[in-house]
Every structure is written in C-alpha cells, then in structure tokens.
Design a protein around this motif. Structure first.
Motif, PDB file in Angstrom:
ATOM      1  N   ASP A  65      -2.990   0.365   2.850  1.00  0.00           N
ATOM      2  CA  ASP A  65      -1.752  -0.350   3.133  1.00  0.00           C
ATOM      3  C   ASP A  65      -1.115   0.351   4.321  1.00  0.00           C
ATOM      4  O   ASP A  65      -0.930   1.573   4.302  1.00  0.00           O
ATOM      5  CB  ASP A  65      -0.789  -0.293   1.933  1.00  0.00           C
ATOM      6  N   GLY A  66      -0.798  -0.400   5.378  1.00  0.00           N
ATOM      7  CA  GLY A  66      -0.180   0.169   6.565  1.00  0.00           C
ATOM      8  C   GLY A  66       1.229  -0.346   6.756  1.00  0.00           C
ATOM      9  O   GLY A  66       1.530  -1.497   6.410  1.00  0.00           O
ATOM     10  N   PHE A  67       2.097   0.513   7.293  1.00  0.00           N
ATOM     11  CA  PHE A  67       3.512   0.188   7.486  1.00  0.00           C
ATOM     12  C   PHE A  67       3.972   0.686   8.851  1.00  0.00           C
ATOM     13  O   PHE A  67       3.664   1.814   9.234  1.00  0.00           O
ATOM     14  CB  PHE A  67       4.380   0.870   6.423  1.00  0.00           C
ATOM     15  N   ALA A 110       7.363  -4.754  17.933  1.00  0.00           N
ATOM     16  CA  ALA A 110       6.934  -5.338  16.658  1.00  0.00           C
ATOM     17  C   ALA A 110       8.002  -5.183  15.577  1.00  0.00           C
ATOM     18  O   ALA A 110       8.144  -6.041  14.712  1.00  0.00           O
ATOM     19  CB  ALA A 110       5.627  -4.695  16.199  1.00  0.00           C
ATOM     20  N   VAL A 111       8.749  -4.074  15.631  1.00  0.00           N
ATOM     21  CA  VAL A 111       9.792  -3.822  14.620  1.00  0.00           C
ATOM     22  C   VAL A 111      11.199  -3.884  15.218  1.00  0.00           C
ATOM     23  O   VAL A 111      12.161  -3.483  14.587  1.00  0.00           O
ATOM     24  CB  VAL A 111       9.566  -2.467  13.903  1.00  0.00           C
ATOM     25  N   ASP A 169      16.080  -0.236   8.184  1.00  0.00           N
ATOM     26  CA  ASP A 169      16.235  -1.657   7.878  1.00  0.00           C
ATOM     27  C   ASP A 169      14.882  -2.203   7.427  1.00  0.00           C
ATOM     28  O   ASP A 169      14.002  -2.456   8.245  1.00  0.00           O
ATOM     29  CB  ASP A 169      16.743  -2.393   9.119  1.00  0.00           C
ATOM     30  N   GLY A 170      14.728  -2.381   6.139  1.00  0.00           N
ATOM     31  CA  GLY A 170      13.467  -2.850   5.581  1.00  0.00           C
ATOM     32  C   GLY A 170      13.068  -4.239   6.036  1.00  0.00           C
ATOM     33  O   GLY A 170      11.886  -4.585   5.998  1.00  0.00           O
ATOM     34  N   ILE A 203       7.047  -3.895   9.240  1.00  0.00           N
ATOM     35  CA  ILE A 203       5.861  -4.739   9.148  1.00  0.00           C
ATOM     36  C   ILE A 203       4.838  -3.987   8.312  1.00  0.00           C
ATOM     37  O   ILE A 203       4.794  -2.747   8.319  1.00  0.00           O
ATOM     38  CB  ILE A 203       5.296  -5.150  10.526  1.00  0.00           C
ATOM     39  N   PHE A 204       4.050  -4.724   7.556  1.00  0.00           N
ATOM     40  CA  PHE A 204       3.091  -4.072   6.662  1.00  0.00           C
ATOM     41  C   PHE A 204       1.947  -5.018   6.368  1.00  0.00           C
ATOM     42  O   PHE A 204       2.032  -6.227   6.598  1.00  0.00           O
ATOM     43  CB  PHE A 204       3.772  -3.640   5.356  1.00  0.00           C
ATOM     44  N   GLY A 205       0.889  -4.455   5.868  1.00  0.00           N
ATOM     45  CA  GLY A 205      -0.262  -5.266   5.482  1.00  0.00           C
ATOM     46  C   GLY A 205      -1.296  -4.408   4.789  1.00  0.00           C
ATOM     47  O   GLY A 205      -1.269  -3.179   4.871  1.00  0.00           O
ATOM     48  N   GLY A 206      -2.199  -5.072   4.089  1.00  0.00           N
ATOM     49  CA  GLY A 206      -3.294  -4.404   3.402  1.00  0.00           C
ATOM     50  C   GLY A 206      -4.591  -4.633   4.152  1.00  0.00           C
ATOM     51  O   GLY A 206      -4.848  -5.727   4.662  1.00  0.00           O
TER      52      GLY A 206
END
Length: 122
Positions: A5-7, A57-58, A105-106, A110-113
C-alpha cells in the motif's frame, strides 16, 4: 511476493514532528494487523516536473513537504483483512482523545494498493 500500500501526503513542514508521532502511533497498528514493514519518508529531493510531479499530485503548497509512505504486507489477502480490521478499530477514531490528531489534510492524500511483480535484493 508481497503486496504494497503506497501513500503520498502533503504535510505542513511545521508539522514534521507531529507527522512522526502520528506515524509511530498508527504504523504499530499495521504491524499488529499483519503488515511486514512500514516506511515513512520525508521529502528532501522532490523536484517540480514539467507535466506532473508528487507536489502537484497532492496539491502541496510552499509551506508543505511531501511525505511518501508504504506498508508492506505478505500478500493481498492479509492486507485486505488487516485494512478491514484497521478501519473498524477504535484506535483509528479521530474523535478518540488518546489518538494523535491528523497532522495533514487527508483529503489530499493519494494512495493505492500494488501487487509486487519484480523484486531485486542486494
């Protein structure tokens, strides 16, 4: 092979110590729930790109630093079970006064598996 899982997170630079405290608190839960390893990284060389980049991206501002984190799991099944338990765990509740406040700020995280397809070790 493992599952990752990346964040990518924009963290106010002034909140670096709070980010580390937050990570130490919550990363222990990942390990408790089956993760093999958790890494939290503070951006020190995050260049602006011509088309896209981590900062864009963020939506990071000049007062923010990009953090890059990942959680390594032994497989996707362990990750799915662990993440389900984590989301249900009262220690994740932001209203719990024992939990450190989120220092970023959640909504801009960005995140993904990701399934590991190549691994090279020294």
């Amino acid at each position: 092979m493992s599952y990752i899982d990346g964040f990518v997170i924009a963290v106010p630079t002034a909140n670096k110590l709070q980010f580390i405290e937050h990570a130490r608190h919550f990363d222990a839960l990942f390990i408790e729930l089956g993760a093999i390893r958790v890494l939290e990284s503070w951006g020190t060389d995050v260049p602006d790109g011509k088309l896209t980049d981590f900062r864009r991206a963020v939506q990071a501002t000049a007062e923010e630093t990009v953090a890059f984190s990942w959680v390594e799991w032994p497989d996707k099944a362990t990750r799915d079970a662990g993440m389900k338990k984590m989301l249900e765990d009262p220690r994740m509740d932001p209203n719990n006064p024992n939990n450190p406040p989120m220092p970023f700020d959640g909504k801009r995280m960005i995140f993904g598996g990701f399934e590991t397809v190549v691994e090279v070790k020294a």
